[in-house]
Design an enzyme around this catalytic site. Structure first.
Site, PDB file in Angstrom:
ATOM      1  N   TYR A 152       0.861  -1.178   0.000  1.00 23.44           N
ATOM      2  CA  TYR A 152       0.000   0.000   0.000  1.00 23.44           C
ATOM      3  C   TYR A 152       0.897   1.226   0.000  1.00 23.44           C
ATOM      4  CZ  TYR A 152      -3.407   3.493   1.615  1.00 23.44           C
ATOM      5  OH  TYR A 152      -4.209   4.610   1.734  1.00 23.44           O
TER       6      TYR A 152
ATOM      7  N   ASP B  74       9.398   2.732  -0.426  1.00 22.80           N
ATOM      8  CA  ASP B  74       8.355   3.378   0.361  1.00 22.80           C
ATOM      9  C   ASP B  74       8.578   2.976   1.818  1.00 22.80           C
ATOM     10  OD1 ASP B  74       6.163   4.247   1.707  1.00 22.80           O
ATOM     11  OD2 ASP B  74       4.675   3.372   0.336  1.00 22.80           O
TER      12      ASP B  74
ATOM     13  N   LYS C 198       4.582   8.845   8.866  1.00 22.50           N
ATOM     14  CA  LYS C 198       4.447   8.200  10.187  1.00 22.50           C
ATOM     15  C   LYS C 198       5.505   8.659  11.192  1.00 22.50           C
ATOM     16  CE  LYS C 198       1.372   4.848   8.290  1.00 22.50           C
ATOM     17  NZ  LYS C 198       1.308   4.017   7.142  1.00 22.50           N
TER      18      LYS C 198
HETATM   19  C1  LIG Z   1       0.646   4.522   5.745  1.00 26.54           C
HETATM   20  C2  LIG Z   1       1.373   4.269   4.481  1.00 26.54           C
HETATM   21  C3  LIG Z   1       1.250   5.133   3.383  1.00 26.54           C
HETATM   22  C4  LIG Z   1       0.258   6.258   3.346  1.00 26.54           C
HETATM   23  O1  LIG Z   1       0.522   7.241   4.275  1.00 26.54           O
HETATM   24  P1  LIG Z   1      -0.670   8.263   4.680  1.00 26.54           P
HETATM   25  O2  LIG Z   1       0.004   9.202   5.619  1.00 26.54           O
HETATM   26  O3  LIG Z   1      -1.728   7.407   5.302  1.00 26.54           O
HETATM   27  O4  LIG Z   1      -1.123   8.907   3.448  1.00 26.54           O
HETATM   28  C5  LIG Z   1       2.051   4.908   2.295  1.00 26.54           C
HETATM   29  N1  LIG Z   1       2.918   3.878   2.263  1.00 26.54           N
HETATM   30  C6  LIG Z   1       3.054   3.027   3.291  1.00 26.54           C
HETATM   31  C7  LIG Z   1       4.055   1.922   3.211  1.00 26.54           C
HETATM   32  C8  LIG Z   1       2.275   3.186   4.422  1.00 26.54           C
HETATM   33  O5  LIG Z   1       2.380   2.301   5.427  1.00 26.54           O
END
Ligand SMILES: *Cc1c(COP(=O)(O)O)cnc(C)c1O
Length: 427
Positions: free
Chosen positions: A144, A239, A267
């Site tokens: 994701y 990511d 995060k």
């Molecule tokens: C949480 C997450 C996102 C999206 O981040 P948001 O701040 O919710 O838009 C993208 N990539 C990874 C791997 C994530 O865990």
């Protein structure tokens, strides 16, 4: 466990907010429950509006690596509140946070702050396309990368929880250049690169997947991504929105010793405030406006409150013993859960890297999303509900990871394992 106030608040919210929530998994639909409305958080605990307390392993879906309301972060925020909440003009805080990232992640020479992980990955993809002058993006099923159109194909997290392949509202033309392959499929990836590599702008991957449950890369997988993208002049994007500063001080790339071209953060880097960031090699980052012509902007980007929370968090994480302790506690937790399952004769697989952990109700090794989908979801739901009733707050989906903070004590871990022993015995 009484939750009548939560129920009333949820009903009121449903009338005004789609599903009563501002992010889908929070609705707790897949585990047959309803959301708990939170009154406050403190250290490792959440307190709901009905007066129930929970040991929190969601931690706002990852950001709160120091737990709720860590004094360092609160102090930094109070200072900024005294000077203003947003200026839309540069502050020294932005450079300070950038420096903290650059010092710890050698692949990052320069970094741009945004407001969410979604913005970070969306912008990194645009940059990879602008830099290479190519269109194709390769991603992996069950990863994701936020909810930008291009990347919402065979996605993890809420998309996986809801069991939907993608989303309406995204024209085929927008995703016609997005290819999604099984995670850990080295052969499939190398074959696709052999066919299309010279048209591939970028390959984006969660270096440890955490949005289909937690799935580690097989040996050679990340190495193959690095090798093939270098060979074809494509941009390798890690990511690290979930793994960044979570799994180790140098993030997943430091842990596996693989150097991507671009990295996305979010995060932990925001210490509980809304932040994302993307960074990488100077030569690529110089393509971004105003130096280059790849456009990306943000009214609240580099927001001083968010920067201050990020700086306080990363500064506290400077001390290597923090990561060693997080790893030790998480290891104890995961081993305790595994033992509880083994004693109850329940098929269960666990893993963790640092303070990011995962578990699946299955007897097979989980290497990709197909494997993850073989889990016993009913059993997961019963486990989730049993743990919640015993004061343990887990993510309400089998397709999410679990996090430990530096505020979790050994007693918290023991209490959690005891709860698991009694819940597993009744599964
Ligand atoms: C949480 C997450 C996102 C999206 O981040 P948001 O701040 O919710 O838009 C993208 N990539 C990874 C791997 C994530 O865990």
């Amino acid at each position: 466990m009484a939750i009548s106030k939560s129920t009333a608040l949820f009903n009121a919210a449903k009338a005004l907010i789609p599903g009563g929530v501002n992010s889908p998994v929070r609705a707790c639909g897949s585990v047959g429950g309803q959301p708990i409305f939170i009154e406050r958080g403190d250290k490792s605990r959440l307190y709901d509006v009905d007066g129930n307390a929970y040991i929190d392993y969601v931690l706002s879906w990852g950001p709160l690596i120091l737990g709720h309301r860590p004094p360092e972060v609160i102090k930094a925020l109070e200072h900024v509140l005294g000077i203003g909440t947003s200026f839309g003009a540069p502050t020294a805080l932005e450079t300070q946070l950038a420096q903290l990232v650059v010092d710890r992640v050698p692949s990052v020479d320069m970094i741009r702050m945004v407001n969410s992980g979604t913005e970070a990955t969306m912008s990194a993809v645009r940059l990879a396309r602008g830099y290479t002058g190519r269109d194709i993006i390769i991603k992996f099923d069950g990863c994701y990368h936020g909810h930008a159109d291009t990347l919402l194909v065979a996605a993890g997290s809420g998309v996986a929880t809801l069991g939907i392949p993608g989303s309406p509202g995204i024209p085929d033309a927008v995703i016609s250049n997005t290819y999604s392959l099984p995670y850990n499929d080295i052969k499939g990836f190398e074959k696709l690169m052999a066919q299309k590599g010279d048209r591939v702008a970028g390959v984006i991957v969660e270096p440890i997947a955490g949005n289909m449950g937690m799935v580690c890369p097989k040996e050679g997988f990340l190495e193959s991504l690095r090798k093939m993208t270098t060979q074809h002049g494509s941009v390798l994007i890690f990511d690290e929105v979930m793994t960044g500063f979570r799994v180790s001080k140098g993030s997943a790339q430091g842990y596996f010793k693989i150097t991507p071209d671009l990295s996305c953060f979010g995060k932990v880097i925001g210490g509980g405030l809304p932040v994302g960031a993307y960074g990488g090699r100077k030569e690529i980052m110089d393509q971004i406006a105003p130096v280059g012509s790849v456009y990306q902007a943000g009214t609240l980007s580099g927001n001083p409150l968010a920067m201050a929370a990020g700086i306080a968090t990363l500064t506290t994480l400077q001390d290597d013993t923090v990561y060693a302790e997080l790893d030790r506690k998480t290891d104890r937790l995961v081993k305790g859960l595994q033992a509880a399952a083994d004693d109850a004769g329940i098929a269960f697989k666990t893993c963790h890297v640092g303070s990011m952990a995962g578990f699946f109700f299955t007897d097979r090794e989980v290497y990709n999303f197909e494997d993850a989908k073989t889990c016993d979801l009913d059993r997961f739901s019963r486990f989730y509900q049993g743990m919640l009733a015993r004061g343990v707050y887990l993510a309400p989906s089998q397709f999410e990871a679990c996090f430990v903070s530096s505020a979790h004590t050994d007693t918290d871990i023991d209490t959690t394992i005891e709860a698991a022993v009694s819940v597993m015995a009744a599964l």
